[in-house]
Motif scaffolding. Structure first.
Motif, PDB file in Angstrom:
ATOM      1  N   PHE A   5      13.564  10.470 -41.490  1.00  0.00           N
ATOM      2  CA  PHE A   5      13.946  10.430 -42.947  1.00  0.00           C
ATOM      3  C   PHE A   5      15.679  10.634 -43.433  1.00  0.00           C
ATOM      4  CE2 PHE A   5      15.302  13.342 -46.324  1.00  0.00           C
ATOM      5  CZ  PHE A   5      15.029  12.498 -47.335  1.00  0.00           C
ATOM      6  N   THR A   6      16.565  10.465 -42.381  1.00  0.00           N
ATOM      7  CA  THR A   6      18.159  10.732 -42.036  1.00  0.00           C
ATOM      8  C   THR A   6      17.881   9.170 -42.119  1.00  0.00           C
ATOM      9  OG1 THR A   6      18.341  11.094 -39.751  1.00  0.00           O
ATOM     10  CG2 THR A   6      18.122  13.698 -41.538  1.00  0.00           C
ATOM     11  N   SER A   7      17.158   8.111 -41.687  1.00  0.00           N
ATOM     12  CA  SER A   7      17.578   7.304 -41.106  1.00  0.00           C
ATOM     13  C   SER A   7      17.115   5.776 -42.583  1.00  0.00           C
ATOM     14  CB  SER A   7      16.603   5.689 -39.982  1.00  0.00           C
ATOM     15  OG  SER A   7      15.937   6.099 -39.911  1.00  0.00           O
ATOM     16  N   LEU A   8      16.687   6.547 -42.931  1.00  0.00           N
ATOM     17  CA  LEU A   8      16.445   4.995 -44.191  1.00  0.00           C
ATOM     18  C   LEU A   8      17.350   5.468 -45.208  1.00  0.00           C
ATOM     19  CD1 LEU A   8      12.906   7.367 -45.811  1.00  0.00           C
ATOM     20  CD2 LEU A   8      12.888   5.577 -43.887  1.00  0.00           C
ATOM     21  N   SER A   9      17.182   3.867 -45.709  1.00  0.00           N
ATOM     22  CA  SER A   9      18.665   3.079 -46.554  1.00  0.00           C
ATOM     23  C   SER A   9      18.658   4.402 -48.209  1.00  0.00           C
ATOM     24  CB  SER A   9      18.715   2.084 -47.479  1.00  0.00           C
ATOM     25  OG  SER A   9      16.807   1.951 -47.530  1.00  0.00           O
ATOM     26  N   ALA A  10      19.186   4.860 -49.011  1.00  0.00           N
ATOM     27  CA  ALA A  10      19.045   5.367 -50.485  1.00  0.00           C
ATOM     28  C   ALA A  10      17.868   4.159 -50.847  1.00  0.00           C
ATOM     29  CB  ALA A  10      20.577   4.718 -50.817  1.00  0.00           C
ATOM     30  N   PRO A  11      17.762   2.933 -50.729  1.00  0.00           N
ATOM     31  CA  PRO A  11      16.414   2.732 -52.017  1.00  0.00           C
ATOM     32  C   PRO A  11      15.002   3.090 -51.364  1.00  0.00           C
ATOM     33  CG  PRO A  11      18.283   0.730 -51.808  1.00  0.00           C
ATOM     34  CD  PRO A  11      18.386   2.125 -50.889  1.00  0.00           C
ATOM     35  N   GLN A  12      14.814   3.051 -50.216  1.00  0.00           N
ATOM     36  CA  GLN A  12      13.565   3.649 -49.404  1.00  0.00           C
ATOM     37  C   GLN A  12      13.212   4.623 -49.696  1.00  0.00           C
ATOM     38  OE1 GLN A  12      15.138   2.025 -45.233  1.00  0.00           O
ATOM     39  NE2 GLN A  12      13.817   0.879 -45.262  1.00  0.00           N
ATOM     40  N   VAL A  13      14.742   5.497 -49.541  1.00  0.00           N
ATOM     41  CA  VAL A  13      14.194   6.735 -49.585  1.00  0.00           C
ATOM     42  C   VAL A  13      13.779   7.234 -51.513  1.00  0.00           C
ATOM     43  CG1 VAL A  13      15.558   9.231 -49.918  1.00  0.00           C
ATOM     44  CG2 VAL A  13      16.127   8.276 -48.248  1.00  0.00           C
ATOM     45  N   GLY A  76      14.819  11.261 -57.777  1.00  0.00           N
ATOM     46  CA  GLY A  76      16.184  12.209 -57.683  1.00  0.00           C
ATOM     47  C   GLY A  76      16.377  12.648 -55.787  1.00  0.00           C
ATOM     48  N   MET A  77      15.802  12.173 -54.920  1.00  0.00           N
ATOM     49  CA  MET A  77      15.155  12.806 -53.319  1.00  0.00           C
ATOM     50  C   MET A  77      16.457  11.914 -53.032  1.00  0.00           C
ATOM     51  SD  MET A  77      12.930  14.509 -52.600  1.00  0.00           S
ATOM     52  CE  MET A  77      12.406  13.705 -50.788  1.00  0.00           C
ATOM     53  N   VAL A  78      17.375  10.907 -53.202  1.00  0.00           N
ATOM     54  CA  VAL A  78      18.617  10.547 -52.797  1.00  0.00           C
ATOM     55  C   VAL A  78      19.814  11.134 -52.759  1.00  0.00           C
ATOM     56  CG1 VAL A  78      20.152   9.733 -54.850  1.00  0.00           C
ATOM     57  CG2 VAL A  78      20.323   8.358 -52.896  1.00  0.00           C
ATOM     58  N   PHE A  79      19.591  13.210 -53.223  1.00  0.00           N
ATOM     59  CA  PHE A  79      20.726  13.536 -53.134  1.00  0.00           C
ATOM     60  C   PHE A  79      20.251  14.694 -52.016  1.00  0.00           C
ATOM     61  CE2 PHE A  79      20.357  12.734 -57.851  1.00  0.00           C
ATOM     62  CZ  PHE A  79      22.382  12.520 -57.820  1.00  0.00           C
ATOM     63  N   PRO A  80      19.192  15.597 -51.805  1.00  0.00           N
ATOM     64  CA  PRO A  80      19.128  16.058 -50.536  1.00  0.00           C
ATOM     65  C   PRO A  80      19.109  14.345 -49.195  1.00  0.00           C
ATOM     66  CG  PRO A  80      16.811  16.167 -51.193  1.00  0.00           C
ATOM     67  CD  PRO A  80      17.858  15.380 -52.888  1.00  0.00           C
ATOM     68  N   TRP A  81      18.385  13.540 -49.545  1.00  0.00           N
ATOM     69  CA  TRP A  81      19.308  12.598 -48.271  1.00  0.00           C
ATOM     70  C   TRP A  81      20.356  12.663 -47.940  1.00  0.00           C
ATOM     71  CZ3 TRP A  81      22.018   8.351 -48.847  1.00  0.00           C
ATOM     72  CH2 TRP A  81      21.755   6.944 -47.815  1.00  0.00           C
TER      73      TRP A  81
END
Length: 256
Positions: A5-13, A76-81
């Motif tokens: 999860f942490t290795s994904l890019s923002a668009p992927q998340v 909004g999943m980009v925020f916890p990421w």
């Protein structure tokens, strides 16, 4: 999974977020609709809570508004990421099943507190207009679950952010929050009493309590549990909707 999860890019998340929230909304909504419209009535289990018909165009409106909410939740999943990327939060990759179970229980309790606070705020005169679109569903359906104004979706969708900065949760514990939240929300909005034999205060009577919230538009601000409404004196009487329902039954010649 935490490292993935942490290795994904923002668009992927954001893409995975859209697929996740859209998927659980459609799956739970379809399952609840099938159960309450076909399976349970045919089996003689439970009962419909509000006999009034849906408003013209209600399902189309609910699905449209829910689509916007899915977009907000997914993106909004980009925020916890982002909290993880900034080092303001961490995931525990070594959590065992006992720890995950305890974390899910804690998050379920927090979810009720968070929901009550935001829901109560949405019924104040300053924010009421943002809650109005959800309350256009006088008679609720499983598709009402995500039928929010975007502001309401933003308020309810930030539930895991504060817990993340105070404790290192397992990825699976955090991922469980929208799953159990939507599951219980579908039940609450199903307009169906699944367990007619339990008391109004029982956890399994959540659909009765939320049906009353939509029928009388005040009180019963809690989610699945009752402790917040009990604590702040915002519970609605079990028979609060009877005048409205009796008027409908009388008008249409129904006795039950």
């Amino acid at each position: 999974m935490a490292q993935t999860f942490t290795s994904l890019s923002a668009p992927q998340v954001m893409l995975w977020g859209l697929l996740f929230f859209g998927g659980i909304y459609l799956c739970f909504g379809a399952a609840a609709w099938l159960l309450t419209k076909r399976v349970l009535p045919a089996a003689g289990i439970g009962r419909v809570l509000d006999p009034r018909p849906l408003q013209p165009g209600q399902l189309r409106r609910e699905l449209t508004q829910s689509g916007v909410s899915v977009l907000i939740f997914g993106l909004g999943m980009v925020f916890p990421w982002g909290l993880l990327q900034l080092g303001w939060a961490r995931l525990d990759p070594d959590a065992g099943w006992r720890q995950i179970a305890v974390e899910i229980i804690v998050l379920a309790i927090w979810n009720d507190v968070h929901f009550w606070i935001n829901h109560r705020l949405l019924h104040t005169r300053w924010l009421r207009r943002f809650h109005g679109p959800h309350h256009r569903s006088f008679v609720t359906t499983p598709w009402s679950t995500y039928s929010f104004h975007p502001i309401e979706a933003l308020m309810l969708g930030n539930v895991i952010l504060l817990p993340m900065v105070v404790h290192d949760f397992s990825f699976w514990s955090l991922a469980a929050v929208p799953v159990f939240s939507l599951f219980f929300n579908c039940i609450g909005h199903s307009n169906y009493d699944f367990f007619t034999g339990v008391s109004y205060s029982h956890w399994f009577a959540a659909s009765r309590r939320h049906h009353l919230h939509h029928a009388v538009h005040n009180g019963n601000y809690g989610f699945q549990f009752t402790f917040m409404d009990r604590l702040f004196g915002t519970r609605v009487a079990a028979d609060a909707a009877e005048p409205v329902l009796q008027a409908f039954r009388k008008k249409h010649g129904a006795t039950a």
